[in-house]
Scaffold this active site. Sequence first.
Site, mmCIF file in Angstrom:
data_model
loop_
_atom_site.group_PDB
_atom_site.id
_atom_site.type_symbol
_atom_site.label_atom_id
_atom_site.label_comp_id
_atom_site.label_asym_id
_atom_site.label_seq_id
_atom_site.Cartn_x
_atom_site.Cartn_y
_atom_site.Cartn_z
ATOM 1 N N LEU A 86 0.815 -1.217 0.000
ATOM 2 C CA LEU A 86 0.000 0.000 0.000
ATOM 3 C C LEU A 86 0.848 1.266 0.000
ATOM 4 O O LEU A 86 0.322 2.364 -0.068
ATOM 5 C CB LEU A 86 -0.967 -0.012 1.193
ATOM 6 C CG LEU A 86 -1.981 -1.168 1.171
ATOM 7 C CD1 LEU A 86 -2.893 -1.089 2.394
ATOM 8 C CD2 LEU A 86 -2.812 -1.167 -0.103
ATOM 9 N N ARG A 87 2.161 1.098 0.077
ATOM 10 C CA ARG A 87 3.116 2.206 -0.099
ATOM 11 C C ARG A 87 3.041 3.284 0.980
ATOM 12 O O ARG A 87 3.665 4.333 0.832
ATOM 13 C CB ARG A 87 2.957 2.871 -1.472
ATOM 14 C CG ARG A 87 3.027 1.907 -2.654
ATOM 15 C CD ARG A 87 4.417 1.362 -2.841
ATOM 16 N NE ARG A 87 4.503 0.555 -4.047
ATOM 17 C CZ ARG A 87 5.178 -0.593 -4.131
ATOM 18 N NH1 ARG A 87 5.810 -1.064 -3.077
ATOM 19 N NH2 ARG A 87 5.231 -1.273 -5.246
ATOM 20 N N ASP A 328 -1.013 -9.592 -4.998
ATOM 21 C CA ASP A 328 0.362 -9.112 -5.120
ATOM 22 C C ASP A 328 0.379 -7.665 -5.624
ATOM 23 O O ASP A 328 1.268 -7.253 -6.372
ATOM 24 C CB ASP A 328 1.162 -10.008 -6.075
ATOM 25 C CG ASP A 328 2.558 -10.319 -5.543
ATOM 26 O OD1 ASP A 328 2.964 -9.667 -4.560
ATOM 27 O OD2 ASP A 328 3.222 -11.183 -6.118
ATOM 28 N N HIS A 332 2.984 1.218 -8.862
ATOM 29 C CA HIS A 332 4.161 1.985 -9.262
ATOM 30 C C HIS A 332 3.707 3.150 -10.119
ATOM 31 O O HIS A 332 2.852 2.990 -10.983
ATOM 32 C CB HIS A 332 5.139 1.120 -10.056
ATOM 33 C CG HIS A 332 5.915 0.174 -9.199
ATOM 34 N ND1 HIS A 332 6.778 0.609 -8.221
ATOM 35 C CD2 HIS A 332 5.945 -1.169 -9.152
ATOM 36 C CE1 HIS A 332 7.312 -0.439 -7.617
ATOM 37 N NE2 HIS A 332 6.816 -1.527 -8.159
#
Lengths: 451, 320
Positions: A86-87, A328, A332
Site C-alpha cells: 500500500l506504499r 500481489d 508503481h
Amino acid sequence: MTPPPLPPHQTPRPPKKQDRPLALLNARLVDPASNRDETGGILVENGVIVAMGAQVTRANVSQDAEVQDCLGRVLAPGLIDMRVQLREPGEEHKETIETGSLAAAAGGVTSMVCLPNTDPVLDDVAGIEFIARRAREVRRVKIYCYGALTQGLEGKDLVEMGLLADSGALGFTDGLNAVRDVQVMRRALTYARSFDALVIQHPEESGLAAGGAMNNGELSTRLGIPGIPAYAEVMMIERDLHLVRASGARYHVAHVSTGAAVEAIRKAKQEGLRVTCDTAPPYFSLNENEIGDYRTFAKLSPPLRGEADRRAIAAGLADGVIDCIASDHAPHDVESKRVPFAQAEAGVIGLETLLPIVLEPYHKGAMSLLATLRCITSRPADVLGLPQGRLAKGVPADMVLLDIDRAYRIDVSKFRSKSKNSPYDGRPVQGLVLRTFVDGRTVFALEGERA
Amino acid sequence: MIGSPSAANAFFPHRHLLGIEALSAAEIERLLDLADSYANLPKDDERARKLLRGRTVMNLFFETSTRTSTSFELAAKRLGADVIAMSVGTSSIKKGETLLDTAMTLNAMKPDVMVVRHNESGAVNLLSQKVDGSVINAGDGRHEHPTQALLDALTIRRRLGKLSGLLVAICGDILHSRVARSNIHLLTKMGARVRVIAPLTLLPSNIDRMGVEVFTDMKKGLKDVDIVMMLRLQLERMQGAYVPSTREYFRFYGLDYAKLALAKPDALIMHPGPMNRGVEIDSEVADDINRSVIREQVEMGVAVRMACLDALTRNLTGNQ
C-alpha cells in the site's frame, strides 16, 4: 514441549452498534468453507452474521431491518488478499492506505495484508500500530500487515517477533527480498516456531536472481535482457524445506510461478510439513510473451514464466496444491515504469482485477466456483488465522455481492488505485462486484446497479 | 537511385531503424544496394551533399563510442545535414534527468533523425515512442546494433559477391553482444548459415532457437567456414567470472593462424572493433592484409550509415 499458543493476532474491534439489522434476501449463497451453494438469505446484526439460509426470508425478518433483495445473485465471503503493498508510509505518491482501501472495496476485497517493505520498514511495534491506526481512520476494509522478518529487511538480525505478533502482525516476511543467508533463515524459522508465527518467503535464490529482469530463455536472449532461471525458485524453496523440517515452523511460499516449485510443495505437504503457498493472477493468466517489445507493465518479481510453467500453476490451483491466490498488488507510478526495461520497477497492481482474473478458470470450466473462491476467501483466512472469509453464524459480515457472469472489459482508467500499472487493461473478463460489505457496512456499491 | 524522391515509403517503410529483426530480406537488400552505391561515390559528391540539406541529425550517445558516433557524424555531413553530437558526459542525464526527459527536451529542438546508443536493451525502442522524428539504434545494451550488421553484410557482399549460402562463424562473447544478435538476424534472413562459437558461459540460453548452430570447440566450429567474425571480449561488461583468464580464453577461443587454418583457405576475418589484441585475436592475424577486412568494415560503416539516413529521411515530411 509444545510452544505456547500464538496470542490473538488482533483484538477484534467491538463493532459499532448498528441502528438496524441488515437482511440480504434471495441470494445465491456461496460459501467455500462449508461447500454451500444454495439460495437463501443472510441476516446481519451488529456487524455479525446471525442467521443464514433458506429460512431467512422477508417474512422472518423484523420490521426495522434494512432489507435488500439480491435477485438471486452470488453472495460470497469478502475476498481476503494476503499480499498487497500500500506504499504508506513512505511512497504515498504511488498509493496510500486510503486509495488502496477504495481499490480493495471496489474489487470485493474486505481484508488485506500489506507487506512490511514501506519506508520506514515495518519492523517494530510502532510501525505495526501505525498501519492499524491508519486503517481505523480510513475505516473502509480490514487492513492487516506482516512484520519484517529481519530488521530493515536486511537479512541479518531478527525482529521482535513476539511483540510484533502481539500488536497484530499476522506473519513475518522480508517482502520482496528472499532471506539469503541460510543461517539467518534457520534461526528465523526456529525462533518463529516458539510463537508458532507464520514465516513467508519470497522464493528466489538471490545469487541467481541478481541482475536478472525477466525469465531466462529464448525471449530474454532475443531481447538482450539478463534472465533469471526458473529453477532459482525451487532452489530456494528446497533449501528452506530442510529448515522447515528441522524446525517444525509454519512456512508459506509467496507467489509461486513455476511447476517445479508446485511439485516441491506438493511433496512437502505429503510429507506432513506445515507448508502453504499462494500464487498471483499473472502467473496463471499471463506468460513471458506479454513482455513483447519491452513492456514494463509485464515486469514482475518473480518474472512471468514460459507457457509450460503458466499451465503448471493453473494445474496446481485446480488440484489444490496451491492454497491461495493473492493480488500481489504493487503500485508503481509512471516514472518507475517508463524507463528501460531492466531499470523498471517490478510489479503490477491487482486489487481491482483479482476477482475477475481468479474467476477465469471457473468460466473456462477448469475449476468449480467453490474451488476458485476458496483460494481468495477461506484458505487465506485459515493460513492467517482470521475468523472471516466464510459465511456462517457468528462470523463478521464481510461479504461481496457479485454478478458472476457479467462480461466487460477491464478499464484501468476507472481504477481507484493511485497507480495504473496493470497488464490487464482492455482484457475481456467476467464477474463484476456489485456491492461490498465489511462488518455489515456497505463499503462499495456499484453505481447504477439496483442490487 | 541515390536520392530518388519517388521511391519514398515503399523503399523503406519504417519510421525508425531499431533493429534487424523487424526487417524483411528485401528491405535489407535495398539498404545494402543503396549503401553500395554510396560506397562507390567520391566523398565530396555534390548530389549527395544536397540530400539532407536543412535536416538536423542528433547523435545521442549514453554510452561511450568512438567509431560509431564518428561514422554517423561523417555520414550525416556527407549528406549535407547539420549534426549535433551529444554525449552522456555533457548532458544532464548525470544530474538525475530521466532518459525520456532528455529525449523530450532534445525532441523539442526538432531533430529529423536521432542516432541513439544506450547501455540498456530496449532503451532506444522506448525513446523512439516519444519523439517526432526518426530514430536509428546505434546499439542498445545487448539487444541490437543494426548498422553494424549492415556494414558487415556490405563488406562481405563486396568481397564475395553474395550472402546467401555462405557459412559464417561468430566467435566469442555472444552473451553480451548486440553485434552478434543483429548479425544472426541479418545473415539468417539473407540465407547464410551461421555458427556461434564460445564457451557456454558466454552463450545466452536457447541461442539455437535463433537459427544458429552452436559450437564450444572452435576447431570444429571453424571447419570450412567462409567468414570468421570475431567479437570483442567485453571485459568492461563482465559482472562475474565468465572466463577464468584471458590467457585461457586466447588458448581456446582466440583466433590465431593455427585455428584459422581449419576455415576455408580464403576465409575472411572480421571484427567490429575495438580489438583486444592477444585476447580474442592474434595481432598478426588482425593485420593480415590478405585475410582481414577489419579496416574495410570501418570504411563501409560510413556508406551504410549514409544509406540509413537517406532511407529514413525519405519518409519524413518537409524540407523536400
